[in-house]
Design a protein around this motif. Structure first.
Motif, PDB file in Angstrom:
ATOM      1  N   GLU A 145      38.189  42.285  37.159  1.00 30.72           N
ATOM      2  CA  GLU A 145      37.848  42.865  38.461  1.00 30.72           C
ATOM      3  C   GLU A 145      37.559  41.769  39.482  1.00 30.72           C
ATOM      4  N   ARG A 146      36.783  40.762  39.076  1.00 29.30           N
ATOM      5  CA  ARG A 146      36.461  39.666  39.994  1.00 29.30           C
ATOM      6  C   ARG A 146      37.709  38.847  40.318  1.00 29.30           C
ATOM      7  N   ALA A 147      38.546  38.611  39.304  1.00 26.91           N
ATOM      8  CA  ALA A 147      39.768  37.836  39.527  1.00 26.91           C
ATOM      9  C   ALA A 147      40.700  38.560  40.498  1.00 26.91           C
ATOM     10  N   ASP A 148      40.841  39.880  40.329  1.00 26.69           N
ATOM     11  CA  ASP A 148      41.694  40.656  41.234  1.00 26.69           C
ATOM     12  C   ASP A 148      41.140  40.637  42.659  1.00 26.69           C
ATOM     13  N   ALA A 149      39.808  40.751  42.776  1.00 27.18           N
ATOM     14  CA  ALA A 149      39.189  40.738  44.105  1.00 27.18           C
ATOM     15  C   ALA A 149      39.401  39.390  44.782  1.00 27.18           C
ATOM     16  N   PHE A 150      39.262  38.304  44.016  1.00 24.85           N
ATOM     17  CA  PHE A 150      39.466  36.988  44.626  1.00 24.85           C
ATOM     18  C   PHE A 150      40.919  36.807  45.046  1.00 24.85           C
ATOM     19  N   ARG A 151      41.853  37.236  44.208  1.00 23.31           N
ATOM     20  CA  ARG A 151      43.277  37.101  44.556  1.00 23.31           C
ATOM     21  C   ARG A 151      43.543  37.781  45.906  1.00 23.31           C
ATOM     22  N   ARG A 152      42.967  38.959  46.074  1.00 18.29           N
ATOM     23  CA  ARG A 152      43.139  39.698  47.320  1.00 18.29           C
ATOM     24  C   ARG A 152      42.460  38.980  48.488  1.00 18.29           C
ATOM     25  N   ASN A 153      41.214  38.514  48.283  1.00 16.51           N
ATOM     26  CA  ASN A 153      40.473  37.855  49.361  1.00 16.51           C
ATOM     27  C   ASN A 153      41.114  36.527  49.757  1.00 16.51           C
ATOM     28  N   ALA A 154      41.667  35.806  48.781  1.00 21.15           N
ATOM     29  CA  ALA A 154      42.340  34.541  49.092  1.00 21.15           C
ATOM     30  C   ALA A 154      43.532  34.790  50.014  1.00 21.15           C
ATOM     31  N   GLU A 155      44.262  35.868  49.761  1.00 21.98           N
ATOM     32  CA  GLU A 155      45.387  36.217  50.635  1.00 21.98           C
ATOM     33  C   GLU A 155      44.892  36.562  52.035  1.00 21.98           C
ATOM     34  N   VAL A 156      43.784  37.304  52.109  1.00 27.23           N
ATOM     35  CA  VAL A 156      43.200  37.650  53.411  1.00 27.23           C
ATOM     36  C   VAL A 156      42.829  36.387  54.184  1.00 27.23           C
ATOM     37  N   LEU A 157      42.317  35.382  53.467  1.00 28.12           N
ATOM     38  CA  LEU A 157      41.891  34.130  54.095  1.00 28.12           C
ATOM     39  C   LEU A 157      43.040  33.144  54.287  1.00 28.12           C
ATOM     40  N   GLY A 158      44.240  33.539  53.875  1.00 28.34           N
ATOM     41  CA  GLY A 158      45.409  32.695  54.083  1.00 28.34           C
ATOM     42  C   GLY A 158      45.487  31.508  53.149  1.00 28.34           C
ATOM     43  N   GLN A 159      44.895  31.628  51.954  1.00 29.35           N
ATOM     44  CA  GLN A 159      44.899  30.529  50.994  1.00 29.35           C
ATOM     45  C   GLN A 159      45.789  30.865  49.798  1.00 29.35           C
ATOM     46  N   LYS A 160      46.584  29.889  49.387  1.00 29.23           N
ATOM     47  CA  LYS A 160      47.434  30.056  48.213  1.00 29.23           C
ATOM     48  C   LYS A 160      46.704  29.480  47.004  1.00 29.23           C
ATOM     49  N   VAL A 161      46.344  30.354  46.075  1.00 30.39           N
ATOM     50  CA  VAL A 161      45.573  29.947  44.901  1.00 30.39           C
ATOM     51  C   VAL A 161      46.173  30.610  43.662  1.00 30.39           C
ATOM     52  N   GLU A 162      46.357  29.836  42.601  1.00 24.37           N
ATOM     53  CA  GLU A 162      46.786  30.405  41.323  1.00 24.37           C
ATOM     54  C   GLU A 162      45.561  30.979  40.616  1.00 24.37           C
ATOM     55  N   VAL A 163      45.658  32.221  40.162  1.00 23.05           N
ATOM     56  CA  VAL A 163      44.524  32.913  39.556  1.00 23.05           C
ATOM     57  C   VAL A 163      44.807  33.159  38.078  1.00 23.05           C
ATOM     58  N   TYR A 164      43.840  32.759  37.236  1.00 21.10           N
ATOM     59  CA  TYR A 164      43.943  32.983  35.797  1.00 21.10           C
ATOM     60  C   TYR A 164      42.756  33.824  35.341  1.00 21.10           C
ATOM     61  N   ASN A 165      43.053  34.932  34.668  1.00 23.97           N
ATOM     62  CA  ASN A 165      42.004  35.790  34.114  1.00 23.97           C
ATOM     63  C   ASN A 165      41.721  35.319  32.686  1.00 23.97           C
ATOM     64  N   ALA A 166      40.756  34.392  32.564  1.00 22.47           N
ATOM     65  CA  ALA A 166      40.450  33.788  31.266  1.00 22.47           C
ATOM     66  C   ALA A 166      39.065  33.171  31.312  1.00 22.47           C
ATOM     67  N   THR A 167      38.495  32.926  30.145  1.00 23.02           N
ATOM     68  CA  THR A 167      37.248  32.170  30.102  1.00 23.02           C
ATOM     69  C   THR A 167      37.560  30.699  30.348  1.00 23.02           C
ATOM     70  N   ALA A 168      36.548  29.957  30.761  1.00 23.86           N
ATOM     71  CA  ALA A 168      36.742  28.523  30.997  1.00 23.86           C
ATOM     72  C   ALA A 168      37.185  27.820  29.723  1.00 23.86           C
ATOM     73  N   GLU A 169      36.554  28.177  28.595  1.00 24.36           N
ATOM     74  CA  GLU A 169      36.885  27.528  27.325  1.00 24.36           C
ATOM     75  C   GLU A 169      38.332  27.816  26.919  1.00 24.36           C
ATOM     76  N   ASP A 170      38.744  29.088  27.076  1.00 22.55           N
ATOM     77  CA  ASP A 170      40.114  29.457  26.713  1.00 22.55           C
ATOM     78  C   ASP A 170      41.117  28.747  27.612  1.00 22.55           C
ATOM     79  N   PHE A 171      40.809  28.661  28.896  1.00 21.40           N
ATOM     80  CA  PHE A 171      41.715  27.986  29.822  1.00 21.40           C
ATOM     81  C   PHE A 171      41.854  26.509  29.466  1.00 21.40           C
ATOM     82  N   ILE A 172      40.729  25.852  29.194  1.00 23.02           N
ATOM     83  CA  ILE A 172      40.747  24.417  28.884  1.00 23.02           C
ATOM     84  C   ILE A 172      41.585  24.136  27.637  1.00 23.02           C
TER      85      ILE A 172
END
Length: 410
Positions: free
Chosen positions: A119-146
């Motif tokens: 839910e938070r990841a989806d909200a940020f993806r949407r807000n980043a677009e509203v703010l005109g920022q291109k950001v890659e979004v990963y729905n994962a824990t920090a440990e799993d991502f690392i």
């Protein structure tokens, strides 16, 4: 995440109202819509002062007030950007609201946001677009991502910074953890893993403002390049650790205080220093100093002011000098000392003073009631115990010390 325009319009319309009362009044909406509106209103209220541009933007939607409360302010996020150089990739391992992620856009060619809550990841993806920022979004824990995603990213010959702001309320109880070992994710393990498997990657960690610096120096496999204490308008906001792999092996402590848009910083080597000498006789000392919260956090010992200052007692953080000097904090000129007895206590009744109590029997508000004094800012009373545990009561006025030792009252 799709948020209907009518929901966004209602959040904008009601964002100054009590969110809980509002939820009870919205009878014509479904329970889901009422939750969206009241949550959006409460979240907007929590960012009103810290992220004013987000607050004013009708299209920003925040589904969780907790991440709004925990987010960095625009000012502190921007200050963190000043501590780092430019990078090819900056990865926010603990995305949340994403205020720091967006701020880092000024220093990164590529931005990556990592968040375990969909839910938070989806909200940020949407807000980043509203703010005109291109950001890659990963729905994962920090440990799993690392461990699983980071190795697959093209990082060859690239300068990379990873950022983490671990959750200090991981059990959901609302009780804040101050020890980073009890926070989520495990930043100690992350730092160790990066050092072993990605030794060229830099790491910036944001921690609680009351994190113990002496503990932080012992927890990690390598010493931080810099431990930053960051204060805003008289309140310590963050303690941050920067592991800059290209920096020298020396470690530093840095204190930054931002007040009315003006930033003041002090840096010293990160090592143990002898404490300031204890003042035995106050008679010839006319000036009293209270360091700003960031400087107080890293300690005055080892700074340019230490050689001219004395402490009144080991646990009483009031400092004194014979001559005035410019100082990063508040400076007072001592006018007189009052005896601590019934006659003195009675003589203050009805008068106006600022009041500061340090290492004293009573807290400031309790002492104000006992002395029966009103709020004031022309003269100040300082109540404390000295090195012999004797009660002391000083009257002083705040002054401004300009370069050249000229002073003026405030």
């Amino acid at each position: 995440m799709e948020v209907p325009a009518k929901i966004l319009n209602l959040i904008e319309q009601y964002k100054s109202e009590n969110a809980y009362e509002l939820s009870m009044r919205l009878k014509d909406f479904t329970p889901e819509e009422r939750m969206q509106i009241s949550t959006g209103v409460l979240s907007k209220q929590k960012i009103r002062h810290k992220l004013p541009l987000w607050y004013e933007n009708r299209d920003i939607y925040i589904p969780d007030p907790t991440i709004a409360e925990q987010a960095s302010s625009h000012i502190t996020a921007t200050e963190k950007c000043r501590w780092i150089s430019s990078y090819d990739i900056i990865i926010d391992l603990t995305g949340g609201l994403g205020a720091d992620t967006i701020a880092f856009s000024a220093k990164a060619k590529q931005l990556i946001y990592v968040e375990p809550s969909s839910e938070r990841a989806d909200a940020f993806r949407r807000n980043a677009e509203v703010l005109g920022q291109k950001v890659e979004v990963y729905n994962a824990t920090a440990e799993d991502f690392i461990r699983n995603t980071f190795p697959s990213i093209d990082i060859e010959q690239k300068k990379i910074l990873l950022y983490a702001d671990p959750d200090r309320r991981p059990d959901g109880s609302g009780r804040r953890e101050q020890d980073p070992r009890n926070c989520v994710p495990d930043i100690i393990e992350i730092e160790s893993h990066l050092r072993s498997h990605h030794p060229s990657a830099d790491l910036l960690i944001k921690l609680s403002p009351i994190a113990d610096i002496s503990l932080l120096n012992r927890l990690f496999s390598s010493a931080p390049s810099v431990i930053h204490a960051l204060a805003l308008d008289g309140e310590l906001k963050e303690v941050c650790l920067l592991f800059d792999r290209a920096a020298s092996e020396d470690s530093f402590l840095s204190a930054t205080h931002i007040s009315h848009g003006i930033s003041e910083s002090t840096t010293k080597p990160n090592k143990r220093y002898p404490d300031l000498p204890i003042l035995q006789d106050l008679d010839s000392f006319r000036y009293l100093y209270i360091p700003n919260p960031a400087l107080s956090k890293i300690g005055l010992a080892g700074t340019p002011w230490a050689d001219r200052l004395f402490k009144i007692a080991p646990s009483t953080h009031l400092y004194f000098s014979k001559e005035p000097m410019p100082f990063p904090g508040r400076v007072y000129e001592i006018l007189c000392e009052h005896s601590w007895n019934k006659r003195t206590i009675a003589s203050f009744s009805g008068k106006s003073y600022g009041l500061i109590a340090k290492n004293f029997d009573l807290k400031a508000e309790e002492l104000r009631k006992k002395l029966k004094i009103r709020e004031g800012d022309h003269s100040y009373l300082f109540a404390f115990r000295d090195s012999d545990s004797k009660r002391r009561l000083l009257e002083a006025q705040k002054i401004v010390i300009k370069e050249g030792s000229n002073k003026e009252s405030r």
